[in-house]
Design a protein around this motif. Structure first.
Motif, mmCIF file in Angstrom:
data_model
loop_
_atom_site.group_PDB
_atom_site.id
_atom_site.type_symbol
_atom_site.label_atom_id
_atom_site.label_comp_id
_atom_site.label_asym_id
_atom_site.label_seq_id
_atom_site.Cartn_x
_atom_site.Cartn_y
_atom_site.Cartn_z
ATOM 1 N N VAL A 70 48.553 6.507 -18.538
ATOM 2 C CA VAL A 70 47.146 6.727 -17.941
ATOM 3 C C VAL A 70 46.428 5.431 -18.498
ATOM 4 N N ASP A 90 39.553 8.969 -10.871
ATOM 5 C CA ASP A 90 40.880 9.887 -10.706
ATOM 6 C C ASP A 90 41.112 9.971 -9.273
ATOM 7 N N GLN A 91 42.571 10.152 -9.016
ATOM 8 C CA GLN A 91 43.051 10.420 -7.759
ATOM 9 C C GLN A 91 42.634 11.746 -6.980
ATOM 10 N N ALA A 166 36.517 10.157 -15.460
ATOM 11 C CA ALA A 166 36.456 10.528 -13.944
ATOM 12 C C ALA A 166 34.838 10.434 -13.644
ATOM 13 N N TYR A 211 35.649 18.090 -10.034
ATOM 14 C CA TYR A 211 36.664 17.840 -11.004
ATOM 15 C C TYR A 211 38.068 19.020 -10.890
ATOM 16 N N ASN A 217 47.474 17.782 -13.540
ATOM 17 C CA ASN A 217 46.505 16.948 -14.054
ATOM 18 C C ASN A 217 47.046 16.202 -15.375
#
Length: 321
Positions: A70, A90-91, A166, A211, A217
């Motif tokens: 990450v 974030d994806q 994020a 989120y 995750n």
């Protein structure tokens, strides 16, 4: 110019919703940089399909043949961004349509602002609200919020991290100060710490992203339930305390080597934080022999100033070596 640093890894299931939320912003970013960490699914082909023949925003795609992890992947994505302001992404989340607009308004009016983050709405795998927010899950107190708004976020971050990447946007200047990211830190925690130590950091209390919480995750949110708390007391303390010590040492080393213009009180706080973590990391294996040094350290007030207070004291007295 505004860039989005979007890191992916086998994210085809959720990436479409995230990309559409970025492209549908009331203020669309100028550039999106996707750094893919060795995906084996359709992540990149999906991204290219969504962008199609668009000419704006500009798209840069990088693919790692071997996964970097990450922090290293975000470092790569940020380095490839050309914007003055950089948004971490974030994806698997979904942005509020006004996220970019509201954050850019803050940066436009505050030239000294280095990093801005926000609250988030927690949603499940299917995108349905979980009835909670990120700040709520972190038990962010009114005092901590007030400290951040008053420009003294550094004292909060020395106790614990409250910034989730994020939700964050930063100036390029901060990235230049923070690079390279130490191996002992996660990228968002390090960026927040350097921002608070060397300039201005703030938060927006509105939830500006959904989120997503699911079983895959890379870094998620978990509230401290009684069961989780008890389980933590059964885990060896060695790895966590070594990590906290390494982080404190990395911060002290970077401040010294980079010549940051810290206030005298902040410089002293870094040294005291390092001293605190050295003492904790060096506690005896025997629980009975830990009592005296833990009480002595408690009497200095450092458990409250540089850690989680009573929670860390209980850990230090009860966790196995």
């Amino acid at each position: 110019m505004v860039s989005v640093a979007l890191c992916t890894h086998n994210g085809a299931e959720f990436l479409g919703a995230q990309l559409h939320s970025i492209l549908n912003q009331t203020r669309v970013p100028d550039e999106i940089v996707i750094s893919d960490d060795a995906s084996t699914d359709a992540t990149l082909s999906l991204a290219l399909e969504i962008f199609g023949d668009r000419t704006a925003p500009a798209l840069t795609v990088m693919q790692n043949s071997t996964a970097l992890g990450v922090t290293a992947n975000f470092a790569q994505a940020l380095a490839a961004c050309s914007g003055d302001l950089l948004a971490l992404c974030d994806q698997d989340d979904v942005w509020s349509p006004v996220k970019m607009e509201q954050m850019l308004a803050e940066f436009a009016g505050r030239p000294g602002l280095l990093l801005l983050h926000s609250d988030a709405r927690l949603v499940g795998q299917d995108g349905e609200p979980m009835g909670a927010t990120l700040f709520g899950a972190l038990s962010l107190s009114a005092e901590e919020k007030r400290s951040v708004h008053q420009g003294i976020a550094f004292s909060v971050l020395l106790r614990r991290n409250i910034v989730t990447g994020a939700t964050a946007m930063l100036r390029r200047e901060l990235l230049e100060r923070a690079e390279p990211f130490p191996a002992s830190w996660v990228h968002d925690e390090w960026l927040a710490m350097i921002a608070a130590a060397t300039g201005e950091m703030d938060m927006l209390e509105a939830p500006l992203i959904d989120y997503r919480q699911h079983g895959r995750n890379e870094i998620g949110v978990s509230s401290l339930t009684l069961r989780i708390g008890i389980n933590r007391l059964r885990v060896s303390r060695a790895d966590r305390n070594a990590r906290l010590l390494n982080r404190a040492q990395s911060l002290a080393d970077r401040v010294e080597s980079s010549g940051f213009a810290l206030t005298e009180s902040d410089a002293q706080a870094i040294e005291e934080k390092l001293c605190h973590e050295r003492i904790r990391s060096g506690l005896p294996a025997s629980r009975a022999r830990r009592l005296r040094p833990v009480v002595a350290e408690w009497s200095t007030g450092r458990y409250a100033r540089y850690g989680l207070g009573l929670q860390d004291i209980v850990r230090d007295l009860t966790q196995p070596a």
